[in-house]
Every structure is written in C-alpha cells, then in structure tokens.
Design a protein around this motif. Structure first.
Motif, PDB file in Angstrom:
ATOM      1  N   LYS A  83      29.699  45.135  39.623  1.00 59.01           N
ATOM      2  CA  LYS A  83      28.716  44.066  39.866  1.00 59.01           C
ATOM      3  C   LYS A  83      28.724  43.300  41.116  1.00 59.01           C
ATOM      4  O   LYS A  83      29.952  43.364  41.910  1.00 59.01           O
ATOM      5  CB  LYS A  83      29.289  43.074  38.696  1.00 59.01           C
ATOM      6  CG  LYS A  83      29.147  43.379  37.229  1.00 59.01           C
ATOM      7  CD  LYS A  83      29.260  42.476  36.342  1.00 59.01           C
ATOM      8  CE  LYS A  83      29.197  43.055  34.932  1.00 59.01           C
ATOM      9  NZ  LYS A  83      29.898  44.136  34.561  1.00 59.01           N
ATOM     10  N   ALA A  84      27.984  42.587  41.496  1.00 57.73           N
ATOM     11  CA  ALA A  84      27.660  41.874  42.674  1.00 57.73           C
ATOM     12  C   ALA A  84      28.114  40.479  42.553  1.00 57.73           C
ATOM     13  O   ALA A  84      28.313  40.200  41.195  1.00 57.73           O
ATOM     14  CB  ALA A  84      26.095  41.894  43.240  1.00 57.73           C
ATOM     15  N   GLY A  85      28.153  39.767  43.786  1.00 57.94           N
ATOM     16  CA  GLY A  85      28.819  38.424  43.390  1.00 57.94           C
ATOM     17  C   GLY A  85      29.815  37.895  44.447  1.00 57.94           C
ATOM     18  O   GLY A  85      30.241  38.764  45.290  1.00 57.94           O
ATOM     19  N   GLU A  86      30.392  37.026  44.146  1.00 54.57           N
ATOM     20  CA  GLU A  86      31.492  36.452  44.966  1.00 54.57           C
ATOM     21  C   GLU A  86      32.988  36.493  44.440  1.00 54.57           C
ATOM     22  O   GLU A  86      33.342  35.818  43.243  1.00 54.57           O
ATOM     23  CB  GLU A  86      31.285  34.967  45.364  1.00 54.57           C
ATOM     24  CG  GLU A  86      32.186  34.356  46.430  1.00 54.57           C
ATOM     25  CD  GLU A  86      31.719  32.927  46.805  1.00 54.57           C
ATOM     26  OE1 GLU A  86      32.409  32.513  47.758  1.00 54.57           O
ATOM     27  OE2 GLU A  86      31.092  32.405  46.083  1.00 54.57           O
ATOM     28  N   PHE A  87      33.686  37.198  44.917  1.00 54.29           N
ATOM     29  CA  PHE A  87      34.872  37.746  44.133  1.00 54.29           C
ATOM     30  C   PHE A  87      36.306  37.325  44.786  1.00 54.29           C
ATOM     31  O   PHE A  87      36.145  37.619  46.170  1.00 54.29           O
ATOM     32  CB  PHE A  87      35.145  39.191  43.672  1.00 54.29           C
ATOM     33  CG  PHE A  87      34.034  39.517  42.853  1.00 54.29           C
ATOM     34  CD1 PHE A  87      34.042  39.394  41.478  1.00 54.29           C
ATOM     35  CD2 PHE A  87      32.946  40.120  43.597  1.00 54.29           C
ATOM     36  CE1 PHE A  87      32.960  39.738  40.970  1.00 54.29           C
ATOM     37  CE2 PHE A  87      31.780  40.446  42.873  1.00 54.29           C
ATOM     38  CZ  PHE A  87      31.823  40.535  41.332  1.00 54.29           C
ATOM     39  N   GLN A  88      37.382  36.755  44.328  1.00 59.31           N
ATOM     40  CA  GLN A  88      38.578  36.614  44.932  1.00 59.31           C
ATOM     41  C   GLN A  88      39.484  37.863  44.561  1.00 59.31           C
ATOM     42  O   GLN A  88      39.996  38.016  43.391  1.00 59.31           O
ATOM     43  CB  GLN A  88      38.988  35.380  44.416  1.00 59.31           C
ATOM     44  CG  GLN A  88      40.389  34.972  45.306  1.00 59.31           C
ATOM     45  CD  GLN A  88      40.989  33.488  45.123  1.00 59.31           C
ATOM     46  OE1 GLN A  88      40.899  33.045  43.735  1.00 59.31           O
ATOM     47  NE2 GLN A  88      41.569  32.747  45.928  1.00 59.31           N
ATOM     48  N   PHE A  89      40.209  38.257  45.495  1.00 62.89           N
ATOM     49  CA  PHE A  89      40.985  39.325  45.532  1.00 62.89           C
ATOM     50  C   PHE A  89      42.486  38.863  45.960  1.00 62.89           C
ATOM     51  O   PHE A  89      42.582  38.386  46.944  1.00 62.89           O
ATOM     52  CB  PHE A  89      40.654  40.512  46.474  1.00 62.89           C
ATOM     53  CG  PHE A  89      39.163  41.258  46.026  1.00 62.89           C
ATOM     54  CD1 PHE A  89      39.308  42.268  44.963  1.00 62.89           C
ATOM     55  CD2 PHE A  89      38.130  40.854  46.350  1.00 62.89           C
ATOM     56  CE1 PHE A  89      38.066  42.855  44.600  1.00 62.89           C
ATOM     57  CE2 PHE A  89      36.869  41.345  46.214  1.00 62.89           C
ATOM     58  CZ  PHE A  89      36.952  42.415  45.233  1.00 62.89           C
ATOM     59  N   LYS A  90      43.313  39.134  45.121  1.00 62.21           N
ATOM     60  CA  LYS A  90      44.519  38.593  45.377  1.00 62.21           C
ATOM     61  C   LYS A  90      45.482  39.690  46.383  1.00 62.21           C
ATOM     62  O   LYS A  90      45.195  40.817  46.748  1.00 62.21           O
ATOM     63  CB  LYS A  90      45.723  38.571  44.104  1.00 62.21           C
ATOM     64  CG  LYS A  90      45.044  37.876  42.969  1.00 62.21           C
ATOM     65  CD  LYS A  90      45.342  36.379  43.389  1.00 62.21           C
ATOM     66  CE  LYS A  90      44.752  35.812  42.213  1.00 62.21           C
ATOM     67  NZ  LYS A  90      44.870  34.174  42.273  1.00 62.21           N
ATOM     68  N   ALA A  91      46.433  39.006  46.993  1.00 63.82           N
ATOM     69  CA  ALA A  91      47.092  39.899  48.115  1.00 63.82           C
ATOM     70  C   ALA A  91      47.530  40.872  47.295  1.00 63.82           C
ATOM     71  O   ALA A  91      48.305  40.979  46.570  1.00 63.82           O
ATOM     72  CB  ALA A  91      48.359  38.922  48.658  1.00 63.82           C
TER      73      ALA A  91
END
Length: 398
Positions: A83-91
């Motif tokens: 999916k498209a969008g704004e995502f936060q990826f963890k370290a």
C-alpha cells in the motif's frame, strides 16, 4: 529401469535438500536485521510499483537488497498488495517487517482538530492552514453542516475529503439526536435544532450550563419572546467571516438583519456556527426550568433568573464585578459611557444574550454577553481570529 529410477530419486532428494536449504537461507536473509540505524518515516506515493517501492526503501536506507525485497513481496502476494502512504520503519527493520508494514497498511495518522462554534468559513480556513492536507475545498459548506471534532487522516488526504467526513458525521449525529429529543420541544425540524444549538454553542462554553442555557431559549420560544442573542447580531453583520473586533453599536442592535434576534421573532433563518454534539444534545433535551434570563456571574459561569426583577439584581452584581476588570468591548455593545449622544429619555443599548428585556415589555437596562468570562469569551478563545484584520470585513460606521 532400476538405475533410472534410482537416479531420479537421488535427483529429487537432492533438489528437496537444496530447496529446504535455499528456503532457510531466504528466511534468514529476509528476517535479518536491516541497515536502518534509527526510526524513519518514509512516504510511498500512490500508484507506485513493487520495484519502485524497493528502490525508495533502499534510497531511504531501510533495506539493502531491493531484488530480494521484490522476490519476497511476490511470494507474499496472497496476503495482499503493498500500500501507499506514510509509514514509520523501526531501526533494524527486516525485509519481512517492511513488507508486513506495507501490506497491512499501518500508515501514520495525522489529526486535525476543529473546535465547536466556528463558522464554516473559519473551518475551511483551518483546513488550509494544515500543511499535511492537500487540494482545495470545492465550495464553503452550508453553515451548520459540519460536526466539530478531532479527525484522523493519512498523508495525501484532501481537504474536501475531510469536509465530506465532517458532513457525514454531522448527518449521523443529527439523526441519532433527533430521534431521542424531548417531545415537548417547540422545534419542528432537525434544521431548527441545529440553528438553536449554534446559538447555544456561541453563548456558553460550560458543559454544566449548556442544557440550562438551552432551556432559557426554549422557554422564550414557548412564550414567543425574542431570543436576543448577541452572536446572532454579529453573524448578521459579518456572515461567518470572523468577528467584529469591536463593540456592538446600538444602531446594529436595532438593525433589521435576518439574523438579528433582537429584531426578528423566533429563530434566525439558519445556523450562525457549527455546533458540537454536546450543544445539539442540550437543545434536544434541555433543562426543565422557568428561567428566562441569564448573565455572567464573574466565576466563568452564569446567574439565571425566572423574572426580570431577579435578572436585574444579577446584572447589578455583575456590574460591580465588571468595574474591577479591564475594559473590553470586542463583539459587545458600546459601554454606557460611550453612549452620551443618546436623546434624553432613551435607555442605553442592550448588549447580549442576557435577555434584559422584561417579559411584559418596556425599555431594558444594560445587559451582558453570556459568553463573558467563559471559555467561549472571544478574548480568551483565540480560535475566533479576533485580531486578524483579513477575517473582519470593513463595516460602515452608523
């Protein structure tokens, strides 16, 4: 034949072992800790293919094997599309974790808070100030058609989509509240409910008083008394563009605009703001009292009265409190001292929802805005944009 079968069996076993080994290696690679050193937000644009997504994640430092990302994403297609969008990826996000995040659509949610009591034009202005939202509002919504609340949205959401969501929420709220309204109300339609709720919303910010303020207006409607609400005068002058930024003049109190409830009987032709759910509920089920008047009591609340004589005593007490406070006439009637040009025998101007007119008629004394000293006081509530000249149209002085 036996040799052939033996060879095929050996080949099958070898392939199986290779497959198991390869799958184990793949699982190890896709679950291994990624190169990301700290949490990072990445935006995936709409209509972005798997290969492009892999390249974006590599450029952002989330993964370091884009081809492996693509291969594993294809193997997991049965679980859903990326999916498209704004995502936060963890370290340290692994390839598997990154794909899970994109498949499950765990996009970052932003919020926009719309306070109760703003006009539709002010709400549209609020949405344009929010830089995460995109696009234009097709047209300013009808007054009273939006439900103030806090709304969550993903990056890429348009301002018109928020407007549509607010309108849907308002329609649902009205439908629910209208069904459980008091059967004794002199309110004939959901639209009239919204109109009166918008006046109540502008008059008090105290939750414990809202139903009682609504009760005052309901009682006055039942007795065919004029509502006499200051906010209706203001709305009739500026039509939702802001506030006066000065005191209400006597000539404006007597000016026959369609919204001026000092002049017109009953409700104005439309809402003067967008009321919240609590104000709608208060009008649908108001307090059952005999109150016909209210005025600020100096504590952030109001003093209520059933008779004009009681009300006048409350006004006198409030005048004593007011004398010790700094002068402030924004959106209020000009103080008595400024009305020296009135002809002999003419009483000073009435100001506000204090409803200073006696039920039996006669000339009133000086009343007060019911928002005085509450959270709805224009001087305390910065959402009214009192000091922004562009929101206050030029008015011709009488």
């Amino acid at each position: 034949m036996l040799s052939l079968l033996s060879g095929l069996l050996t080949l099958f076993v070898a392939l199986a072992i290779a497959g198991i080994f390869g799958f184990s290696m793949l699982q190890h690679e896709v679950t291994a800790q990624g190169p990301l050193q700290s949490d990072k937000v990445v935006v995936i644009p709409r209509n972005t293919g798997t290969g492009e997504i892999a390249n974006i994640l590599k450029e952002e430092g989330v993964i370091d094997q884009p081809l492996l990302f693509q291969a594993y994403a294809h193997l997991n297609r049965q679980r859903g599309q990326l999916k498209a969008g704004e995502f936060q990826f963890k370290a340290g996000t692994s390839i598997e974790d990154a794909i899970d995040t994109l498949i499950q659509g765990k996009a970052i949610l932003h919020t926009v808070t719309i306070p109760e009591g703003l006009t539709s034009e002010q709400i549209v202005g609020r949405l344009y100030e929010h830089d995460i939202l995109t696009g234009d509002v097709i047209e300013t919504p009808r007054e009273g058609s939006l439900l103030p609340d806090t709304y969550k949205f993903e990056r890429g959401t348009t301002r018109q989509q928020i407007i549509n969501t607010m309108q849907t929420a308002q329609r649902q709220a009205i439908e629910q509240i209208w069904q459980r309204r008091s059967s004794e109300l002199p309110i004939k339609s959901p639209q009239e409910l919204v109109i009166l709720a918008s006046i109540v919303e502008k008059e008090t910010g105290r939750a414990d008083e809202r139903t009682r303020v609504a009760g005052v207006f309901i009682n006055r409607l039942m007795k065919r008394m004029k509502l006499q609400s200051d906010p209706t005068i203001v709305y009739g002058l500026v039509r939702g563009k802001g506030t006066l930024g000065r005191g209400i003049l006597r000539s404006e109190i007597e000016a026959a605009t369609p919204y001026n409830t000092y002049v017109v009987e009953g409700l104005p032709p439309g809402p003067i703001a967008n009321p919240g759910r609590a104000a709608l509920e208060a009008v649908a089920n108001p307090s059952r009292t005999k109150d016909l008047y209210f005025v600020a009591d100096g504590s952030g609340g109001h003093a209520f009265a059933e008779t004009y004589e009681q009300h006048q005593r409350n006004v006198t007490r409030w005048r004593q409190i007011e004398k010790s406070r700094p002068a402030a006439d924004v959106d209020r009637v000009v103080p008595d001292s400024d009305q020296t040009s009135l002809p002999p025998g003419v009483a000073p101007a009435v100001r506000g929802t204090a409803n200073a007119l006696p039920a039996s008629g006669g000339r009133p004394g000086r009343g007060f805005d019911a928002s005085e000293g509450t959270e709805k006081d224009p001087l305390k509530n910065k959402t009214f944009d009192l000091n922004n000249p562009k929101n206050v149209p030029a008015l011709r002085q009488p």
